[in-house]
Design a protein around this motif. Structure first.
Motif, PDB file in Angstrom:
ATOM      1  N   THR A   9       0.819  -1.212   0.000  1.00 36.44           N
ATOM      2  CA  THR A   9       0.000   0.000   0.000  1.00 36.44           C
ATOM      3  C   THR A   9       0.849   1.256   0.000  1.00 36.44           C
ATOM      4  OG1 THR A   9      -1.735  -1.170   1.209  1.00 36.44           O
ATOM      5  CG2 THR A   9      -1.830   1.224   1.229  1.00 36.44           C
ATOM      6  N   THR A  10       1.943   1.253   0.738  1.00 37.59           N
ATOM      7  CA  THR A  10       2.775   2.446   0.875  1.00 37.59           C
ATOM      8  C   THR A  10       4.088   2.357   0.120  1.00 37.59           C
ATOM      9  OG1 THR A  10       3.717   1.586   2.941  1.00 37.59           O
ATOM     10  CG2 THR A  10       1.782   3.005   3.126  1.00 37.59           C
ATOM     11  N   SER A  11       4.489   1.150  -0.310  1.00 30.62           N
ATOM     12  CA  SER A  11       5.735   1.008  -1.055  1.00 30.62           C
ATOM     13  C   SER A  11       5.727  -0.294  -1.844  1.00 30.62           C
ATOM     14  CB  SER A  11       6.946   1.034  -0.113  1.00 30.62           C
ATOM     15  OG  SER A  11       6.878  -0.036   0.810  1.00 30.62           O
ATOM     16  N   THR A  12       6.540  -0.319  -2.884  1.00 30.12           N
ATOM     17  CA  THR A  12       6.823  -1.545  -3.630  1.00 30.12           C
ATOM     18  C   THR A  12       8.209  -1.996  -3.209  1.00 30.12           C
ATOM     19  OG1 THR A  12       5.539  -0.683  -5.501  1.00 30.12           O
ATOM     20  CG2 THR A  12       6.951  -2.594  -5.913  1.00 30.12           C
ATOM     21  N   ILE A  13       8.339  -3.254  -2.811  1.00 30.64           N
ATOM     22  CA  ILE A  13       9.588  -3.757  -2.264  1.00 30.64           C
ATOM     23  C   ILE A  13      10.043  -4.967  -3.072  1.00 30.64           C
ATOM     24  CG2 ILE A  13      10.765  -4.649  -0.214  1.00 30.64           C
ATOM     25  CD1 ILE A  13       8.556  -3.333   1.462  1.00 30.64           C
ATOM     26  N   GLY A  14      11.317  -5.009  -3.371  1.00 29.00           N
ATOM     27  CA  GLY A  14      11.906  -6.164  -4.031  1.00 29.00           C
ATOM     28  C   GLY A  14      12.999  -6.758  -3.167  1.00 29.00           C
ATOM     29  N   ILE A  15      13.039  -8.083  -3.085  1.00 31.75           N
ATOM     30  CA  ILE A  15      14.086  -8.787  -2.348  1.00 31.75           C
ATOM     31  C   ILE A  15      14.685  -9.849  -3.241  1.00 31.75           C
ATOM     32  CG2 ILE A  15      12.523 -10.506  -1.337  1.00 31.75           C
ATOM     33  CD1 ILE A  15      14.230 -10.446   1.200  1.00 31.75           C
ATOM     34  N   LEU A  16      15.992 -10.010  -3.167  1.00 28.04           N
ATOM     35  CA  LEU A  16      16.677 -11.112  -3.820  1.00 28.04           C
ATOM     36  C   LEU A  16      17.259 -12.004  -2.730  1.00 28.04           C
ATOM     37  CD1 LEU A  16      18.626  -9.580  -6.845  1.00 28.04           C
ATOM     38  CD2 LEU A  16      16.885 -11.369  -6.937  1.00 28.04           C
ATOM     39  N   GLY A 258       1.881  -3.330   9.637  1.00 28.39           N
ATOM     40  CA  GLY A 258       2.282  -2.672   8.402  1.00 28.39           C
ATOM     41  C   GLY A 258       1.411  -1.454   8.140  1.00 28.39           C
ATOM     42  N   GLY A 259       1.101  -1.214   6.851  1.00 30.82           N
ATOM     43  CA  GLY A 259       0.211  -0.105   6.518  1.00 30.82           C
ATOM     44  C   GLY A 259      -1.138  -0.268   7.175  1.00 30.82           C
ATOM     45  N   SER A 260      -1.573  -1.522   7.316  1.00 30.72           N
ATOM     46  CA  SER A 260      -2.715  -1.872   8.150  1.00 30.72           C
ATOM     47  C   SER A 260      -2.196  -2.795   9.242  1.00 30.72           C
ATOM     48  CB  SER A 260      -3.806  -2.567   7.333  1.00 30.72           C
ATOM     49  OG  SER A 260      -3.294  -3.741   6.736  1.00 30.72           O
ATOM     50  N   VAL A 261      -3.030  -3.068  10.229  1.00 29.92           N
ATOM     51  CA  VAL A 261      -2.664  -4.027  11.271  1.00 29.92           C
ATOM     52  C   VAL A 261      -3.458  -5.299  11.022  1.00 29.92           C
ATOM     53  CG1 VAL A 261      -2.624  -4.536  13.737  1.00 29.92           C
ATOM     54  CG2 VAL A 261      -2.135  -2.216  12.937  1.00 29.92           C
ATOM     55  N   ASP A 262      -2.751  -6.424  10.929  1.00 31.68           N
ATOM     56  CA  ASP A 262      -3.377  -7.710  10.669  1.00 31.68           C
ATOM     57  C   ASP A 262      -3.200  -8.627  11.872  1.00 31.68           C
ATOM     58  OD1 ASP A 262      -4.003  -7.019   7.975  1.00 31.68           O
ATOM     59  OD2 ASP A 262      -1.931  -7.449   7.421  1.00 31.68           O
ATOM     60  N   VAL A 263      -4.197  -9.467  12.100  1.00 33.85           N
ATOM     61  CA  VAL A 263      -4.148 -10.475  13.159  1.00 33.85           C
ATOM     62  C   VAL A 263      -4.447 -11.816  12.508  1.00 33.85           C
ATOM     63  CG1 VAL A 263      -5.087 -11.220  15.379  1.00 33.85           C
ATOM     64  CG2 VAL A 263      -4.951  -8.773  14.851  1.00 33.85           C
ATOM     65  N   THR A 295      -6.668   0.593   8.681  1.00 36.08           N
ATOM     66  CA  THR A 295      -5.450   1.391   8.786  1.00 36.08           C
ATOM     67  C   THR A 295      -4.522   0.767   9.821  1.00 36.08           C
ATOM     68  OG1 THR A 295      -6.337   2.881  10.485  1.00 36.08           O
ATOM     69  CG2 THR A 295      -6.696   3.509   8.183  1.00 36.08           C
ATOM     70  N   GLY A 296      -3.418   1.398  10.023  1.00 33.63           N
ATOM     71  CA  GLY A 296      -2.397   0.981  10.978  1.00 33.63           C
ATOM     72  C   GLY A 296      -1.261   1.965  10.818  1.00 33.63           C
ATOM     73  N   GLY A 297      -0.195   1.506  10.152  1.00 37.87           N
ATOM     74  CA  GLY A 297       0.878   2.439   9.837  1.00 37.87           C
ATOM     75  C   GLY A 297       0.405   3.604   8.989  1.00 37.87           C
ATOM     76  N   SER A 298      -0.585   3.362   8.121  1.00 31.87           N
ATOM     77  CA  SER A 298      -1.109   4.465   7.301  1.00 31.87           C
ATOM     78  C   SER A 298      -1.784   5.527   8.167  1.00 31.87           C
ATOM     79  CB  SER A 298      -2.089   3.928   6.257  1.00 31.87           C
ATOM     80  OG  SER A 298      -3.177   3.254   6.871  1.00 31.87           O
ATOM     81  N   GLY A 299      -2.431   5.100   9.260  1.00 31.52           N
ATOM     82  CA  GLY A 299      -3.031   6.058  10.186  1.00 31.52           C
ATOM     83  C   GLY A 299      -1.983   6.850  10.935  1.00 31.52           C
ATOM     84  N   LEU A 300      -0.904   6.180  11.352  1.00 31.73           N
ATOM     85  CA  LEU A 300       0.181   6.887  12.026  1.00 31.73           C
ATOM     86  C   LEU A 300       0.859   7.867  11.076  1.00 31.73           C
ATOM     87  CD1 LEU A 300       1.801   3.932  14.034  1.00 31.73           C
ATOM     88  CD2 LEU A 300       0.068   5.556  14.809  1.00 31.73           C
ATOM     89  N   ASN A 301       1.059   7.440   9.824  1.00 31.24           N
ATOM     90  CA  ASN A 301       1.661   8.337   8.833  1.00 31.24           C
ATOM     91  C   ASN A 301       0.801   9.572   8.611  1.00 31.24           C
ATOM     92  OD1 ASN A 301       3.696   6.461   8.537  1.00 31.24           O
ATOM     93  ND2 ASN A 301       2.893   5.600   6.631  1.00 31.24           N
ATOM     94  N   TRP A 302      -0.507   9.376   8.548  1.00 29.54           N
ATOM     95  CA  TRP A 302      -1.423  10.512   8.394  1.00 29.54           C
ATOM     96  C   TRP A 302      -1.275  11.473   9.569  1.00 29.54           C
ATOM     97  CZ3 TRP A 302      -5.277  11.220  12.115  1.00 29.54           C
ATOM     98  CH2 TRP A 302      -6.111  12.321  11.898  1.00 29.54           C
ATOM     99  N   PHE A 303      -1.193  10.948  10.787  1.00 33.84           N
ATOM    100  CA  PHE A 303      -1.067  11.800  11.966  1.00 33.84           C
ATOM    101  C   PHE A 303       0.224  12.620  11.893  1.00 33.84           C
ATOM    102  CE2 PHE A 303       0.196  12.868  16.249  1.00 33.84           C
ATOM    103  CZ  PHE A 303      -0.990  13.267  16.844  1.00 33.84           C
ATOM    104  N   VAL A 304       1.323  11.974  11.507  1.00 32.50           N
ATOM    105  CA  VAL A 304       2.597  12.688  11.406  1.00 32.50           C
ATOM    106  C   VAL A 304       2.513  13.802  10.375  1.00 32.50           C
ATOM    107  CG1 VAL A 304       5.011  12.452  10.701  1.00 32.50           C
ATOM    108  CG2 VAL A 304       4.006  10.778  12.242  1.00 32.50           C
ATOM    109  N   ASP A 407       6.795  -6.748  10.750  1.00 29.65           N
ATOM    110  CA  ASP A 407       6.663  -5.570   9.914  1.00 29.65           C
ATOM    111  C   ASP A 407       7.109  -4.309  10.667  1.00 29.65           C
ATOM    112  OD1 ASP A 407       5.260  -7.678   8.464  1.00 29.65           O
ATOM    113  OD2 ASP A 407       4.662  -6.090   7.112  1.00 29.65           O
ATOM    114  N   GLY A 408       7.082  -3.190   9.951  1.00 31.96           N
ATOM    115  CA  GLY A 408       7.749  -1.986  10.433  1.00 31.96           C
ATOM    116  C   GLY A 408       7.315  -1.504  11.793  1.00 31.96           C
ATOM    117  N   GLY A 409       6.011  -1.589  12.076  1.00 33.45           N
ATOM    118  CA  GLY A 409       5.531  -1.097  13.357  1.00 33.45           C
ATOM    119  C   GLY A 409       6.063  -1.862  14.546  1.00 33.45           C
ATOM    120  N   SER A 410       6.478  -3.115  14.322  1.00 38.79           N
ATOM    121  CA  SER A 410       6.997  -3.918  15.426  1.00 38.79           C
ATOM    122  C   SER A 410       8.349  -3.423  15.911  1.00 38.79           C
ATOM    123  CB  SER A 410       7.092  -5.396  15.017  1.00 38.79           C
ATOM    124  OG  SER A 410       8.077  -5.582  14.021  1.00 38.79           O
TER     125      SER A 410
END
Length: 497
Positions: A9-16, A258-263, A295-304, A407-410
């Motif tokens: 949602t907030t970035s495209t990530i590539g890993i090798l 992450g951008g949202s919070v999942d359980v 939301t999750g991280g996206s909500g925190l980003n909005w607040f910032v 994920d990032g919020g952790s």
């Protein structure tokens, strides 16, 4: 080597990755999120593709031999809705999974179809997550776009198509979209008909680790990837992340910040419940009942962005992220934020209340509250929402015992301590877990036959410190959780849980 791509949602990530346990590199590019109206969430799929091209080019610039890549796996948020016309052109921006515009269509579906029958058949309830509801919104509000629809699929399905020329819908996108008959494990014409689209507008269903196709000459020219490189079916981002985190046995719970919070809960039992979503685990035979907040991280980003401009500048001078700086400030405020309470339903809310008309609230504001109180209240609000999910999971018959966080919020020590205190359970942190992209790359390794060990992905992720709950905060946060639940029920008439 295997390439994993995460269309987030907030970035495209590539890993090798290189087997058995080496991360060759990780590269990310930002994604532009758009909310043109209240409750809307859209993105431009062409930006995802340009990000993929940029990521592959960046790996090549670092000296990576792209010819050594033996397989590609793509993961992404779900179920985003991507529409193509008969010429393969995008019809409109994607409608994201967190989009809440289709509340009227959800209610209309509930009046037309027995919700119990739908839940038993499709494995998921009638809610704003359904692609059917979003397509009906387009039919009603954008009839000229609806008339052009020739293909309906998801975020990572779109990238797979750009890579291979093959149109398919990955098994979890199809399941959460509401198009799969759970008993037959196949696309149901009856369920597709509810979306008012032709059956052939929905591509065939693909299995996550099965080879879907190979990089085409056109994709090779656009990206630098080698023509013929195998591409597997792909994976839902939350499920790919869960694989890397080690979610594998009954009682395991992954909290994904992450951008949202999942359980997410691992189980071998299928027990559909309208309050939660149901997905396939990447490991065949396992299932993942799960909740996903809007939301999750996206909500925190909005607040910032909205309220913490000065603090962000100070943080930059200190070489810190604004989030970490706000954490430092919030640590000086007491648990409970001096009575300030946040309801973080900024895009409505998905699980477990499924209320697209819910909204965010800061309650109990006084002149004694400062920015740090608001930040702490927001972190606590998301923690209370986690507790709500766990309460529902127990009610469904699951027994959450071991909690993993990723994920990032952790990485926020304060946020994880708050969550541990609210749910009164230890949280096992992880180190070296890059997120969903790792699961995508490992799925490619499985699909190409390079390995048959699903649990081999654990070699890339280490266990970090355990965050222990503080018993002295039990009563305070128990009362806070009760206030949190009441704040929603007192303010929104469409209470569903």
């Amino acid at each position: 080597m295997f390439l994993g791509l995460d269309i987030g949602t907030t970035s495209t990530i590539g890993i090798l990755i290189k087997l058995p346990n080496e991360v060759v590199g990780i590269i990310s590019r930002p994604v532009t999120f758009s909310a043109p109206r209240v409750g809307w969430a859209e993105e431009d799929p062409r930006e995802w593709w340009e990000n993929v091209r940029a990521i592959v080019a960046a790996f090549a610039e670092r000296g990576v031999d792209l010819g050594a890549i033996e397989g590609i796996g793509v993961t992404g948020m779900l179920p985003a809705v991507v529409l193509l016309d008969s010429d393969g052109e995008l019809i409109r921006p994607s409608i994201q999974q967190s989009d809440g515009r289709c509340s009227a269509e959800v209610e209309l579906l509930k009046s037309e179809v027995d919700p119990g029958w739908f839940l038993r058949t499709a494995g998921n309830g009638i809610n704003q997550q359904l692609v059917t509801a979003k397509l009906r919104w387009i039919e009603r509000n954008e009839p000229e776009n609806f008339a052009r629809i020739a293909t309906v699929f998801g975020s990572y399905d779109y990238i797979n198509w750009r890579l291979t020329g093959r149109r398919a819908v990955e098994q979890n996108w199809a399941l959460e979209a509401g198009f799969v008959d759970l008993g037959k494990m196949e696309i149901s014409p009856d369920l597709v008909a509810l979306a008012h689209i032709p059956l052939d507008a929905l591509p065939p269903r693909s299995v996550s680790h099965a080879i879907l196709g190979a990089v085409t000459p056109e994709a090779a020219a656009a990206t630098g990837l080698v023509e013929g490189t195998p591409v597997v079916g792909g994976a839902a981002d939350l499920i790919a992340s869960a694989l890397g985190a080690g979610l594998a046995a009954e009682g395991d719970v992954l909290l994904k910040f992450g951008g949202s919070v999942d359980v997410l809960v691992a189980t071998d039992k299928v027990a559909p419940d309208s309050r939660m979503y149901l997905d396939h685990h990447l490991v065949p035979g396992l299932w993942v009942p799960n909740g996903c907040m809007a939301t999750g991280g996206s909500g925190l980003n909005w607040f910032v962005r909205t309220f913490a401009g000065a603090e962000a500048a100070i943080a930059a001078e200190k070489g810190m992220s604004p989030h970490a700086y706000l954490d430092l400030l919030a640590e000086e405020t007491p648990p409970g934020a001096d009575g300030l309470l946040a309801l973080p339903y900024f895009l409505g809310e998905k699980t477990p209340i499924h209320d697209p008309l819910a909204r965010g609230i800061f309650h109990g504001i006084s002149l004694s509250h400062g920015l740090a109180h608001f930040w702490r209240a927001l972190l606590e609000g998301y923690a209370y929402a986690v507790a709500h999910h766990i309460e529902v999971m127990r009610d469904m018959g699951h027994q959450p015992e071991r909690y993993l966080v990723s994920d990032g919020g952790s990485n926020s020590r304060l946020w994880m301590q708050i969550v541990a205190d609210v749910i009164q359970a230890p949280l096992q942190t992880l180190t070296g877990h890059p997120g969903s992209c790792l699961g995508a790359a490992w799925t490619a390794a499985i699909g190409t036959g390079a390995t048959s060990e699903w649990d081999g992905v654990a070699a890339f992720v280490q266990r970090g410190p355990v965050v222990e709950p503080r018993a002295e905060q039990r009563e305070l946060y128990r009362d806070g959780y009760a206030r949190f639940r009441k704040l929603y029920s007192d303010n929104f008439a469409s209470t569903s849980s």
